[in-house]
Design an enzyme around this catalytic site. Structure first.
Site, PDB file in Angstrom:
ATOM      1  N   LYS A 125       0.854  -1.192   0.000  1.00  0.00           N
ATOM      2  CA  LYS A 125       0.000   0.000   0.000  1.00  0.00           C
ATOM      3  C   LYS A 125       0.883   1.233   0.000  1.00  0.00           C
ATOM      4  O   LYS A 125       1.807   1.337   0.815  1.00  0.00           O
ATOM      5  CB  LYS A 125      -0.886  -0.032   1.245  1.00  0.00           C
ATOM      6  CG  LYS A 125      -1.695   1.222   1.477  1.00  0.00           C
ATOM      7  CD  LYS A 125      -2.775   0.965   2.508  1.00  0.00           C
ATOM      8  CE  LYS A 125      -2.583   1.780   3.754  1.00  0.00           C
ATOM      9  NZ  LYS A 125      -3.649   1.514   4.752  1.00  0.00           N
ATOM     10  N   LYS A 128       1.017   5.346   0.384  1.00  0.00           N
ATOM     11  CA  LYS A 128       0.304   6.565   0.770  1.00  0.00           C
ATOM     12  C   LYS A 128       0.445   7.569  -0.362  1.00  0.00           C
ATOM     13  O   LYS A 128       1.535   7.701  -0.946  1.00  0.00           O
ATOM     14  CB  LYS A 128       0.909   7.139   2.054  1.00  0.00           C
ATOM     15  CG  LYS A 128       0.716   6.259   3.277  1.00  0.00           C
ATOM     16  CD  LYS A 128      -0.676   6.376   3.856  1.00  0.00           C
ATOM     17  CE  LYS A 128      -0.783   5.544   5.140  1.00  0.00           C
ATOM     18  NZ  LYS A 128      -2.089   5.702   5.802  1.00  0.00           N
ATOM     19  N   ASP A 143      -3.559   4.816  -0.450  1.00  0.00           N
ATOM     20  CA  ASP A 143      -4.329   5.375   0.667  1.00  0.00           C
ATOM     21  C   ASP A 143      -4.067   6.870   0.723  1.00  0.00           C
ATOM     22  O   ASP A 143      -2.919   7.302   0.841  1.00  0.00           O
ATOM     23  CB  ASP A 143      -3.886   4.711   1.979  1.00  0.00           C
ATOM     24  CG  ASP A 143      -4.695   5.184   3.182  1.00  0.00           C
ATOM     25  OD1 ASP A 143      -5.660   5.945   2.997  1.00  0.00           O
ATOM     26  OD2 ASP A 143      -4.354   4.775   4.313  1.00  0.00           O
ATOM     27  N   GLU A 157      -8.028   4.089  -1.096  1.00  0.00           N
ATOM     28  CA  GLU A 157      -8.569   4.144   0.266  1.00  0.00           C
ATOM     29  C   GLU A 157      -8.756   5.591   0.709  1.00  0.00           C
ATOM     30  O   GLU A 157      -7.839   6.409   0.575  1.00  0.00           O
ATOM     31  CB  GLU A 157      -7.569   3.412   1.176  1.00  0.00           C
ATOM     32  CG  GLU A 157      -7.943   3.299   2.623  1.00  0.00           C
ATOM     33  CD  GLU A 157      -6.821   2.609   3.406  1.00  0.00           C
ATOM     34  OE1 GLU A 157      -5.946   1.954   2.780  1.00  0.00           O
ATOM     35  OE2 GLU A 157      -6.802   2.732   4.640  1.00  0.00           O
ATOM     36  N   LYS A 200     -10.909  -1.725  11.305  1.00  0.00           N
ATOM     37  CA  LYS A 200      -9.974  -1.585  12.432  1.00  0.00           C
ATOM     38  C   LYS A 200     -10.807  -1.686  13.699  1.00  0.00           C
ATOM     39  O   LYS A 200     -11.699  -0.854  13.930  1.00  0.00           O
ATOM     40  CB  LYS A 200      -9.269  -0.230  12.396  1.00  0.00           C
ATOM     41  CG  LYS A 200      -8.231  -0.086  11.280  1.00  0.00           C
ATOM     42  CD  LYS A 200      -7.698   1.327  11.236  1.00  0.00           C
ATOM     43  CE  LYS A 200      -6.641   1.474  10.134  1.00  0.00           C
ATOM     44  NZ  LYS A 200      -6.432   2.886   9.775  1.00  0.00           N
TER      45      LYS A 200
END
Ligand code: MG
Length: 347
Positions: A140, A142, A167, A192, A241
């Site tokens: 992933k 950012k 993300d 995301e 989460k």
């Protein structure tokens, strides 16, 4: 209540600066049957969420633990991460006493789960290469305005088959839709949280505009919030989460709804020690977790973890702990070395 500080092996970039240590709030519950542990997901400082580790510890000491000991509820919707840590410690004590693993208690169906890694805005191609080399199943990246399409394109060019997602942590506005649409050619698993936490309409419009699936993270604060986001077509994937949701019960409720609706979910991470990571692994072993989570080895962040280090197997998977409760415990030597202070709350 233990306040613990673990040194990080690499800096962690936050909205407020750069952390070189992870301050943790860890709850130890002692009952007539035994002990249980729960780690709070809150980060060092408020920013990513309104909760932070020291603040959560204070809330647990002053409010939640006394309420629990008086026979009341220890859940506070304004402090979901503090509530989740205390609830997990209570559950862990019960499960350890009865010899049941957290994974089987939650309904897990997998004995190991694929690893995933989240790389910060400071990461470069060499960091992606190291992650691939280490065996991570999914990377992933950012992204933020000024650091997005071109960088992701360079990663995709270097690793055409890599399972890749991005993300944004809410860094974009609806006006960026055309720019973000350039990601559609890069074969991403998902984007995301591109927009602000409360902008479900904006996410719905963006989801209709993009071929890349939109996933929500920060926006999903409850099972009701997940229902609303799906009803409004604001996302087609959800990051779960347990801390953000106030505990494992709500996390499983989101999972169950998504499984019934064929919406893929995956398990997020909050720079947890081995204790929190082990609980995440139990959750991620449920059948609806069909995408790799932010589930990495202890060595990603810690030279010395609070528990025995969690490691990737030869296939890049992490084993789901099968022992009673969370299945791992803090090491006595690590507690002695890293505990800054402790407070006991008695009936
Ligand atoms: Mg996220």
């Amino acid at each position: 209540m233990l306040r613990i500080t673990l040194p990080l092996v690499r800096p962690f970039h936050t909205t407020r600066g750069v952390d070189v240590e992870r301050r943790l709030c860890v709850v130890r519950v002692v009952s007539s049957e035994g002990e249980g542990w729960g780690e709070c997901a809150a980060l060092n400082e408020p920013g990513y969420t309104s909760e932070w580790a020291d603040g959560a510890a204070s809330v647990i000491e002053a409010t939640l633990a006394p309420a629990l000991l008086r026979g009341g509820s220890a859940a506070d919707p304004l402090n979901p991460m503090a509530s989740a840590a205390l609830a997990l410690a209570v559950l862990d004590a019960d499960l350890r006493a009865t010899g049941v693993s957290l994974a089987s208690h939650l309904g897990a169906t997998a004995s190991r789960v694929p690893s995933g890694i989240a790389l910060g805005l400071d990461a470069g191609l060499d960091d992606v290469g190291s992650a691939v080399e280490a065996g991570y199943h999914r990377v992933k990246l950012k992204i933020a305005p000024g650091h997005d399409v071109d960088f992701v394109r360079s990663v995709r060019a270097a690793w055409p088959d890599l399972a890749l997602q991005v993300d944004a942590n809410g860094a974009y506005s609806p006006a960026d839709a055309d720019h973000l649409a350039a990601l559609d050619d890069l074969d991403l698993l998902l984007i995301e949280q591109p927009l602000a936490t409360d902008d479900l309409d904006g996410h719905a419009a963006l989801a209709a505009r993009l071929r890349t699936p939109v996933c929500l993270d920060e926006s999903i604060t409850s099972a009701a919030a997940a229902d609303e986001a799906l009803r409004r077509r604001a996302c087609s994937v959800i990051c779960i989460k347990a801390g953000r949701l106030g505990g494992l019960d709500e996390a499983v409720a989101v999972h169950d709804r998504c499984l019934a609706a064929a919406v893929p979910v995956w398990c997020g991470g909050m720079l947890e020690s081995g204790l929190g990571r082990a609980a995440n692994l139990a959750l991620a072993a449920l059948p609806g977790f069909t995408l790799p989570g932010d589930l990495s080895a202890s060595s990603r962040w810690f030279a010395a973890d609070l528990t025995e280090p969690l490691t990737l197997d030869a296939d890049g998977y992490l084993a789901v702990p099968s022992g009673p409760g969370i299945g791992v415990s803090p090491r006595a030597d690590a507690l002695a070395r890293f505990t800054e202070s402790r407070v006991t709350v008695r009936p």
